[in-house]
Design an enzyme around this catalytic site. Structure first.
Site: not given
Ligand SMILES: NC(=O)c1ccc[n+]([C@@H]2O[C@H](COP(=O)([O-])OP(=O)(O)OC[C@H]3O[C@@H](n4cnc5c(N)ncnc54)[C@H](O)[C@@H]3O)[C@@H](O)[C@H]2O)c1
Ligand SMILES: O=c1ccn([C@@H]2O[C@H](COP(=O)(O)OP(=O)(O)O[C@H]3O[C@H](CO)[C@@H](O)[C@H](O)[C@H]3O)[C@@H](O)[C@H]2O)c(=O)[nH]1
Length: 443
Positions: A34, A155, A159, A208, A257, A261, A264
């Site tokens: 990185d 991918e 999370e 994706k 709800g 958020g 993605c």
């Protein structure tokens, strides 16, 4: 297990770090690279810059086994690996186009450092055609005898459950122009018993966006149904349950709800809408999905105002700040918009989150954030729930009842049974179940 490969993952964020650690656990030799030196320094000291359950232990095990290391010397990492995985950010620009600058910088760096042929894996979410452009970019810049095929391997991890998702994927999508390169990347995942779908590169790239757009559509759909439920006196939890029992619909992503958020769905839906516009197609459903999601946050604020009355000077506890539970990620978190809207009307916020408190304090220094939920609840005029953390579910709600000034809960994640909260003495308002609650009480 298949043969161990030498892999460099470029970008050590939510995706790169998890993918790198999981590939090391599968037996591969992995360098996570990185450009952010502070991040690499922390990782080298055994600290994890993000909150993701199980990641610290997984990283430690694989570092100890000498299968995983971290560096900010990206060129060196590229030279010493055969497979380069790109996992840098692809944010959306204001006009909806995807900002490919991080990916392009990485491609330039790969071309400058590749002295032998390598397989390049695009794990970042990129618009259709990017793999082809990337290959052209590399061909132009790299020495002519170096072969750098680009494979799309999107991918799908979430999370908060990223490690589980990586080891138990519903599918692995591999889009390649060079079939051998595609097979090489499929072999990396040989130890996972997952369905591997080989496609052309463009289809893989679109799978994706299509997946995220469809999941976001389910959420906006159920939120609109919840709004209808409020008007006709039905209960969205039961409606969703009844719908989800139909195997063609399925029970997932039907939780009404405050809307979606995160890093993605908001960006990828906007990118897909723009992508369609760029080829002269008006993706009407997606436009509505995005609008409904924005309105759902506004509706929720209106609901709070309706229950509390004039917000000026009122103390409001906002519980749950991260965009979903089990992460500290605040990217496009509904809670932050809701807090800003309440503050604009003069409300005094007392916030709580089990993982994101520090990050919120950095980002919104005028918002008092507590790490002890009971402190956030002291003497408040209303409790607003924006993220369904287990730590919130398991609060001692009898104790909470004794701490607050007014026993009002406005729950944006439908965490509780309305009747149970009423029995504890709260006025409990949630999304799409208000009138149904009254009906239950009458029975
Ligand atoms: N977050 C998710 O849950 C998720 C899931 C699936 C796919 N994705 C996609 O994966 C990609 C990465 O997402 P993320 O959430 O991990 O992003 P992130 O912002 O958390 O991490 C990106 C990392 O890349 C590094 N970086 C940027 N430019 C670099 C360069 N030139 N050289 C080296 N490092 C560089 C940054 O310092 C950062 O650490 C995005 O395209 C995203 O859409 C994300
Ligand atoms: O029924 C639901 C399900 C989710 N959400 C919200 O939707 C957002 C996204 O949730 P989730 O999908 O669980 O988390 P992400 O980590 O954003 O994962 C999504 O985005 C990733 C990045 O592209 C993909 O890899 C994943 O497959 C995709 O699920 C969150 O705000 C949730 O609160 C709802 O409101 N209702």
């Amino acid at each position: 297990m298949g043969e161990a490969a030498r892999i460099t993952v470029i970008g050590t964020g939510y995706v790169g770090l998890v993918s790198g650690a999981c590939l090391a656990e599968m037996g591969h030799q992995v360098i996570c690279a990185d450009q952010a030196e502070w991040k690499v320094a922390r990782l080298q000291q055994g600290e994890i810059p993000i909150y993701e359950p199980g990641l610290k232990e997984l990283v430690a095990t694989n570092v100890s086994a000498n299968r995983l290391s971290f560096t900010s010397h990206i060129g060196g990492a590229i030279r010493s690996s055969d497979i380069i995985i790109i996992a840098v950010g692809t944010p959306t620009q204001d006009n909806g186009d995807v900002d490919m600058s991080q990916v392009n910088n990485v491609l330039t760096c790969i071309a400058a450092n590749a002295v032998t042929s390598k397989t390049i894996v695009m794990k970042s979410t990129v618009p259709v055609g990017s793999g082809s452009l990337a290959e052209q970019h590399l061909r132009l810049l790299a020495a002519s005898h170096i072969h750098l095929p680009v494979v799309s391997n999107p991918e799908f991890l979430r999370e908060g459950s990223a490690i589980w998702d990586t080891f138990h994927p519903d599918r692995i999508v591999i889009g390649a122009k060079d079939p051998e390169a595609g097979i090489r990347i499929a072999r990396l995942h040989a130890s996972l018993r997952a369905e591997v779908l080989h496609t052309d590169r463009e289809s893989a790239e679109l799978i994706k966006y299509a997946s995220n757009a469809f999941l976001a559509t389910k959420i906006s759909f159920i939120n609109e149904m919840a709004n209808v439920c409020e008007k006709v006196g039905a209960n969205i939890s039961l409606v969703a349950k009844g719908m989800g029992l139909d195997r063609r619909i399925g029970p997932h992503f039907l939780q009404a709800g405050v809307g979606y958020g995160g890093s993605c769905f908001p960006k990828d839906t906007k990118a897909q809408l723009k992508l369609a516009q760029n080829v002269d197609y008006d993706f009407q459903i997606l436009r509505a999905v995005i609008d409904v999601n924005r309105l759902q946050r506004e509706r929720f604020v209106t609901k709070i105002e309706r229950e509390v009355g004039c917000l000026s000077g009122k103390r409001i506890a906002v519980l749950g700040l991260a965009f979903k539970p089990n992460t500290d990620d605040l990217r496009d978190a509904p809670a932050l918009d809701i807090i800003s809207a309440l503050q604009q009307q003069g409300a005094l916020i007392q916030a709580y989150d089990p993982a994101a408190a520090e990050l919120v304090m950095e980002r919104m220094p005028d918002v008092p954030v507590f790490t002890d939920p009971y402190e956030a609840l002291d003497e408040v005029d209303a409790i607003v729930i924006t993220t369904e953390w287990e730590a919130i579910r398991s609060l001692n709600w009898r104790l909470v009842r004794s701490l607050v000034k007014a026993p009002l809960i406005v729950d944006g994640r439908n965490m509780f049974e309305p009747v149970e909260m009423s029995q504890l003495g709260f006025t409990y308002v949630s999304v799409g179940r208000e009138t149904a609650m009254l009906a239950e009480l009458v029975v």
